[in-house]
Design an enzyme around this catalytic site. Structure first.
Site: not given
Length: 218
Positions: A71, A120, A124, A156, A196-197, A199
């Site tokens: 992370e 992420d 662009k 997502d 995950t959080e 999700e």
């Protein structure tokens, strides 16, 4: 999403170098045998662990494996570290580091699974090279994965998922599993899915969760 800076998290990370590597030098070899009780166990890494719900849950459910959570944000890494320490998750190590250097941190052919969860999307075009499924990142995953290892990806974001399907296919990877709506898939993959959080939040709103598993052809 960048979290607000938490001074306590920086302090906690600094106090526990035995379980979290904070911005390690890519040119300095990491002795993973010293950091894990048994480094011969199967190894899984998550790149972009966020607050750590996925990696800490998985590590507790699978004591027969080792896990590394990577992370970049110190505050998020500190949150994972706090959970690890409070819940005594001995088979989990952490890195506060840039994933672009991942192949320099881990031995070649040492990883069984690479997890990419809700990365992420960098929508662009000029930021394409930052996407974790861009070809330069695939090069790094190929280096660290064992010949029988594989990659698991969830998002997502439909655009990122479609991009990733094309990127992995163009790289020559083979797909073992693809779902356009994981949470409505009546299969083994969903049955063993760890949320995950992000999700949990997205699925609760009715958003489809896209998922793929793929491996490199050696």
């Amino acid at each position: 999403m960048r979290l607000r800076n938490k001074p306590w998290a920086q302090k906690l990370v600094a106090e526990h170098p035995e379980v979290i590597l904070n911005e390690p030098d890519p040119d300095k070899k990491i002795n993973w045998e010293e950091r894990f009780e048994d480094f011969s166990k199967p190894l899984a890494i998550e790149i972009g662990s966020g607050k750590g719900q996925f990696i800490t849950t998985l590590a507790k459910e699978h004591p027969e494996m080792n896990f590394i959570g990577v992370e970049l944000q110190t505050t998020a890494a500190g949150m994972i570290l706090r959970t690890k320490l409070e819940e005594k998750i001995d088979n989990l190590q952490l890195m506060c580091a840039d994933a672009a250097n991942i192949a320099m941190y881990l031995p070649e052919n040492s990883v069984d699974i690479v997890y990419l969860n809700f990365s992420d999307p960098w929508p662009k075009t000029r930021h394409e090279k930052r996407r974790l499924t861009y070809k330069s990142f695939l090069d790094k995953y190929r280096q660290i994965l064992k010949p029988e290892g594989h990659l698991e990806f969830k998002t997502d974001n439909r655009g990122l998922f479609e991009y990733s399907l094309v990127s992995l296919n163009n790289y020559g990877m083979k797909f073992d599993y693809v779902s356009l709506d994981l949470h409505h898939a009546d299969d083994e993959i969903f049955e063993r899915n760890v949320e995950t959080e992000y999700e949990h939040k997205f699925a609760a709103k009715g958003n489809p969760i896209y998922c793929l598993h793929a491996h490199f052809v050696k």
